[in-house]
Motif scaffolding. Structure first.
Motif, short mmCIF file in Angstrom:
data_model
loop_
_atom_site.label_atom_id
_atom_site.label_comp_id
_atom_site.label_asym_id
_atom_site.label_seq_id
_atom_site.Cartn_x
_atom_site.Cartn_y
_atom_site.Cartn_z
N LYS A 1 -0.19 -1.23 -9.67
CA LYS A 1 -0.20 -0.88 -8.25
C LYS A 1 0.21 0.59 -8.07
O LYS A 1 -0.30 1.29 -7.23
CB LYS A 1 0.75 -1.78 -7.46
N SER B 1 -10.72 -1.79 -0.63
CA SER B 1 -10.70 -1.85 0.83
C SER B 1 -10.29 -0.51 1.43
O SER B 1 -9.88 0.42 0.73
CB SER B 1 -9.71 -2.92 1.27
N HIS C 1 -7.72 -0.07 3.15
CA HIS C 1 -6.28 0.07 2.93
C HIS C 1 -5.99 0.80 1.63
O HIS C 1 -5.14 1.65 1.53
CB HIS C 1 -5.59 -1.29 2.88
N MET C 2 -6.78 0.41 0.62
CA MET C 2 -6.62 1.04 -0.70
C MET C 2 -6.95 2.52 -0.61
O MET C 2 -6.28 3.35 -1.20
CB MET C 2 -7.59 0.39 -1.69
N LEU D 1 5.38 1.54 -1.67
CA LEU D 1 5.23 0.32 -2.47
C LEU D 1 6.59 -0.37 -2.68
O LEU D 1 6.73 -1.58 -2.48
CB LEU D 1 4.61 0.68 -3.82
N HIS E 1 7.94 -1.44 1.12
CA HIS E 1 7.24 -2.44 1.93
C HIS E 1 6.63 -3.59 1.15
O HIS E 1 6.39 -4.64 1.72
CB HIS E 1 6.20 -1.76 2.82
N TYR E 2 6.33 -3.40 -0.11
CA TYR E 2 5.79 -4.53 -0.85
C TYR E 2 6.89 -5.26 -1.61
O TYR E 2 6.97 -6.48 -1.59
CB TYR E 2 4.68 -4.08 -1.82
N MET F 1 -2.10 -4.33 3.82
CA MET F 1 -1.90 -3.73 2.50
C MET F 1 -1.22 -4.72 1.56
O MET F 1 -1.62 -4.86 0.40
CB MET F 1 -1.04 -2.46 2.67
N ASP F 2 -0.22 -5.42 2.08
CA ASP F 2 0.48 -6.43 1.28
C ASP F 2 -0.48 -7.54 0.84
O ASP F 2 -0.43 -8.01 -0.29
CB ASP F 2 1.64 -7.04 2.08
N THR G 1 -3.66 -7.19 0.41
CA THR G 1 -4.53 -6.60 -0.61
C THR G 1 -3.83 -6.62 -1.97
O THR G 1 -4.41 -6.99 -2.98
CB THR G 1 -4.88 -5.13 -0.23
N TRP G 2 -2.54 -6.23 -1.98
CA TRP G 2 -1.81 -6.20 -3.25
C TRP G 2 -1.61 -7.61 -3.82
O TRP G 2 -1.69 -7.80 -5.03
CB TRP G 2 -0.43 -5.54 -3.06
#
Lengths: 179, 100
Positions: free
Chosen positions: A37, A118, A120-121, A136, A139-140, B10-11, B13-14
């Protein structure tokens, strides 16, 4: 993994290479996914993973349970990646060209793995490497600003402002695209 | 933490990338082999860096001494400063794990 079981494994790994191998195996997928990622490049993710493994093995005796083991591994991987990119950044033209090439490669790699490229990417990839890393992690993976600050060796205020401005920029672009 | 539409997408997508990404976990033997060769390379790199650092320190010290012999009082000052600098730098290197 349960915390006590994990700490036993870590203590064993500090003394035995094979035990470290077994311990690292458990985090391999997690770390690979994170590095993919981060880099959006399989080769780079694999190289960084190997380097992270060696650094982790060499520095394991210094691990003092101040964070989760996975966080510690992520911190090593993040610093390695950012240091590598900072070295490359010296030549800005080369950097720009690399980014474009990397973007094309990323698209190709994702398509090969039946993954969609996408919007987003595309927006995410348009950010600087450092900002991508911060977003990353925040938020992820849900790390706090303090944790990110330690992991990236950046000041808390810098982390906060970079995330804020990057998200603002993305939101604007996202709303423009959505219209 | 504010979760807006973009972050949520985005989340997603990941998460999708995580699911589709094929990861081949190496065997423990392979990991050990990689560590052994990597460890050797890492130590060699650190040794080279340390050697470069020592050479640089020696060159700088020689230059300092060369300057200092022409100014008598400066000789002692430069000697002490150089020794302190080398000692501090060695401590830093030790902290980084490059020397034991």
């Amino acid at each position: 993994m349960e915390e006590s079981t994990e700490s036993i494994s870590i203590e064993k790994a500090k003394q035995d290479k094979a035990a470290f191998g077994q311990l690292f195996q458990q985090y391999y997928t997690f770390l690979y996914r994170y590095l993919f990622k981060l880099t959006m490049n399989k080769e780079m993710a694999e190289d960084l993973l190997q380097e992270t493994m060696i650094r982790a093995y060499m520095n394991l005796p210094k691990f003092r349970y101040q964070s989760k083991f996975s966080t510690w591994l992520m911190a090593i991987a993040t610093r390695l990646y950012l240091d590598e990119q900072r070295k490359r950044k010296r030549d800005s033209k080369r950097q720009q060209q690399l980014t474009d090439n990397e973007k094309r490669k990323m698209k190709w790699e994702l398509e090969q793995g039946n993954m969609d490229w996408s919007l987003h990417m595309d927006l995410f990839a348009s950010l600087s490497i450092e900002t991508r890393t911060l977003i990353l992690l925040r938020h992820y993976y849900g790390y706090s600003l303090e944790e990110i600050s330690i992991m990236t060796k950046l000041r808390k205020g810098t982390v906060k402002s970079r995330i804020h401005y990057a998200l603002k920029k993305i939101r604007e672009e996202w709303s423009d695209e959505a219209r | 933490m504010k979760q807006d539409d973009w972050i949520k997408k985005m989340d997603e997508t990941w998460t999708d990338v995580d699911k589709k990404l094929h990861v081949e976990v190496p065997e423990t033997d392979e990991i050990m082999q990689q560590i052994s060769s990597g460890e050797k390379k890492y130590r060699e790199r650190m040794r080279r860096e340390l050697l470069r650092f020592i050479v640089l320190a020696c060159v700088l010290m020689s230059l300092y001494i060369l300057v200092a012999v022409h100014i008598t009082w400066a000789f002692y000052v430069v000697q002490i400063i150089s020794l302190i600098a080398v000692f501090i730098l060695l401590l830093v290197e030790r902290n980084k794990g490059r020397i034991t």
